[in-house]
Write a protein that holds these residues in place. Structure first.
Motif, PDB file in Angstrom:
ATOM      1  N   GLY A   1     -32.412 -15.477  26.818  1.00 48.04           N
ATOM      2  CA  GLY A   1     -32.004 -14.548  25.773  1.00 48.04           C
ATOM      3  C   GLY A   1     -33.192 -13.694  25.390  1.00 48.04           C
ATOM      4  O   GLY A   1     -34.260 -14.213  25.063  1.00 48.04           O
ATOM      5  N   ILE A   2     -32.996 -12.385  25.477  1.00 44.15           N
ATOM      6  CA  ILE A   2     -34.086 -11.455  25.199  1.00 44.15           C
ATOM      7  C   ILE A   2     -33.780 -10.713  23.905  1.00 44.15           C
ATOM      8  O   ILE A   2     -32.710 -10.116  23.767  1.00 44.15           O
TER       9      ILE A   2
ATOM     10  N   ILE B   1     -26.644 -19.910  17.639  1.00 37.55           N
ATOM     11  CA  ILE B   1     -25.660 -20.823  18.226  1.00 37.55           C
ATOM     12  C   ILE B   1     -26.223 -22.236  18.382  1.00 37.55           C
ATOM     13  O   ILE B   1     -25.488 -23.167  18.700  1.00 37.55           O
ATOM     14  N   GLY B   2     -27.525 -22.368  18.166  1.00 37.73           N
ATOM     15  CA  GLY B   2     -28.122 -23.696  18.175  1.00 37.73           C
ATOM     16  C   GLY B   2     -28.620 -24.166  19.537  1.00 37.73           C
ATOM     17  O   GLY B   2     -29.005 -25.318  19.686  1.00 37.73           O
ATOM     18  N   LEU B   3     -28.635 -23.286  20.546  1.00 36.94           N
ATOM     19  CA  LEU B   3     -29.221 -23.678  21.831  1.00 36.94           C
ATOM     20  C   LEU B   3     -30.745 -23.681  21.727  1.00 36.94           C
ATOM     21  O   LEU B   3     -31.431 -24.338  22.508  1.00 36.94           O
ATOM     22  N   LEU B   4     -31.275 -22.917  20.785  1.00 33.35           N
ATOM     23  CA  LEU B   4     -32.709 -22.931  20.513  1.00 33.35           C
ATOM     24  C   LEU B   4     -32.922 -23.203  19.025  1.00 33.35           C
ATOM     25  O   LEU B   4     -32.085 -22.858  18.198  1.00 33.35           O
ATOM     26  N   GLU B   5     -34.081 -23.802  18.725  1.00 33.68           N
ATOM     27  CA  GLU B   5     -34.368 -24.146  17.333  1.00 33.68           C
ATOM     28  C   GLU B   5     -34.990 -22.963  16.592  1.00 33.68           C
ATOM     29  O   GLU B   5     -35.468 -22.018  17.205  1.00 33.68           O
TER      30      GLU B   5
ATOM     31  N   ASN C   1     -34.405 -25.319  30.122  1.00 32.89           N
ATOM     32  CA  ASN C   1     -33.527 -24.427  30.905  1.00 32.89           C
ATOM     33  C   ASN C   1     -32.984 -23.278  30.068  1.00 32.89           C
ATOM     34  O   ASN C   1     -32.194 -22.486  30.559  1.00 32.89           O
ATOM     35  N   VAL C   2     -33.400 -23.207  28.793  1.00 33.70           N
ATOM     36  CA  VAL C   2     -33.006 -22.079  27.950  1.00 33.70           C
ATOM     37  C   VAL C   2     -34.267 -21.466  27.359  1.00 33.70           C
ATOM     38  O   VAL C   2     -35.092 -22.181  26.782  1.00 33.70           O
TER      39      VAL C   2
END
Lengths: 235, 83
Positions: free
Chosen positions: A85-86, A96-100, A197-198
């Motif tokens: 995600g850029i 969305i909570g895939l990253l903190e 991986n994210v």
């Protein structure tokens, strides 16, 4: 390898990302409209591009995260597949909570559009394996809300798990207040999730991916994803 | 079903520097309002809602506030239900 570039109403770096993956890297790439229910089954990596999805209403990324396609992007990520995600994409990934963490308004309240230097703080990731340790790259930023924030426990766990991948620095690689454009904690410009991986990053590697644009440091990020796909280096 | 109005106030958590609030605070000082401090900026969201009673209305709005209207990483919210 096949990249999918997610397109929301208000995305504006989708074509740059598409061009980078398709014409520069020479891999397959397709656009995926946010209303689609699922990614193509042969998708190998997802790019969530920059822009102003849903006009940045409410909070940057807050509405886009509920788009139809994002459910499948979350499953894709949870299966260990690479998602980058850029800029606005980074904001969507935190929402969305895939990253903190979260991205707050820039400390000086200005929309900042300029080149910055980034230190590669972890080159052993899906997204940075083509860079050398602590390599300094030049990448443009263009955002009003890029001030990375997380609580103390989260910051500590990001450090302990080597999830801080890029930090704003000067051209010699010094990470300090002077080289921090937006007030981000620890000069954080990009982080990964725990399973690596994210990736979310505020700077725009796709905008500096060929010499024609004045600099091609950004292609390294996409080349790293390709290396990882071909060699299974890390994921 | 009854109709209610809900008012949701969303603001940055206390321990987070509110740079917009600070900027406005400085502007107030330049207008000689130096008796003021601790300016914070937030969002006010109003909506109409149908529910069995005010408790249920509040429960729905709270779910919405947690899920969409606020980001719990950086923001707090308060809810007011009006008949």
């Amino acid at each position: 390898m096949k990249f999918s570039v997610i397109v929301f109403p208000g995305s504006n770096c989708d074509q740059d990302a598409f061009h980078t993956a398709g014409s520069i890297l020479g891999e397959q790439v397709e656009y995926v409209w946010h209303k689609e229910g699922s990614l193509s089954v042969d998708t190998d990596a997802v790019i969530i591009p920059g822009g102003f999805s849903y006009g940045d209403y409410l909070r940057c990324g807050a509405v886009a995260r509920f788009s139809n396609i994002m459910k499948d992007v979350v499953s894709f990520a949870n299966n260990g597949k690479p998602v980058i995600g850029i800029c606005n994409g980074f904001q969507i990934l935190t929402e969305i909570g895939l990253l903190e963490g979260a991205l707050l308004r820039n400390q000086n309240l200005k929309f900042i559009c300029k080149d910055v230097f980034l230190k590669t703080s972890n080159n052993k990731t899906t997204f940075t394996n083509n860079l050398s340790e602590e390599q300094v790259i030049r990448i443009p930023i263009a955002h009003g809300d890029g001030n990375f924030f997380a609580d103390d426990d989260t910051i500590k766990s990001l450090q302990d798990n080597n999830q801080i991948v890029f930090q704003y620095c000067d051209e010699n690689g010094n990470v300090n207040d002077q080289s921090n454009p937006n007030g981000s904690l620890l000069n954080i410009a990009g982080i990964t999730n725990k399973s690596n991986n994210v990736l979310g990053m505020m700077p725009h590697p796709e905008r500096y991916s060929e010499q024609l644009l004045g600099c091609n440091d950004g292609i390294q990020v996409f080349q790293s994803i390709l290396n990882n796909f071909k060699n299974g280096v890390l994921a | 079903m009854k109709k209610y109005k809900a008012v949701v106030k969303v603001s940055l958590r206390e321990n987070i520097l509110d740079v917009q609030g600070k900027t406005i605070e400085h502007a107030l000082y330049s207008l000689d309002f130096d008796m003021m401090n601790n300016v914070r900026i937030g969002k006010l969201i109003t909506l109409d809602i149908e529910a069995q009673n005010d408790g249920q209305a509040e429960a729905f709005v709270e779910q919405a506030a947690k899920k969409l209207l606020s980001n719990p990483v950086i923001e707090d919210f308060t809810i007011e239900i009006i008949e």
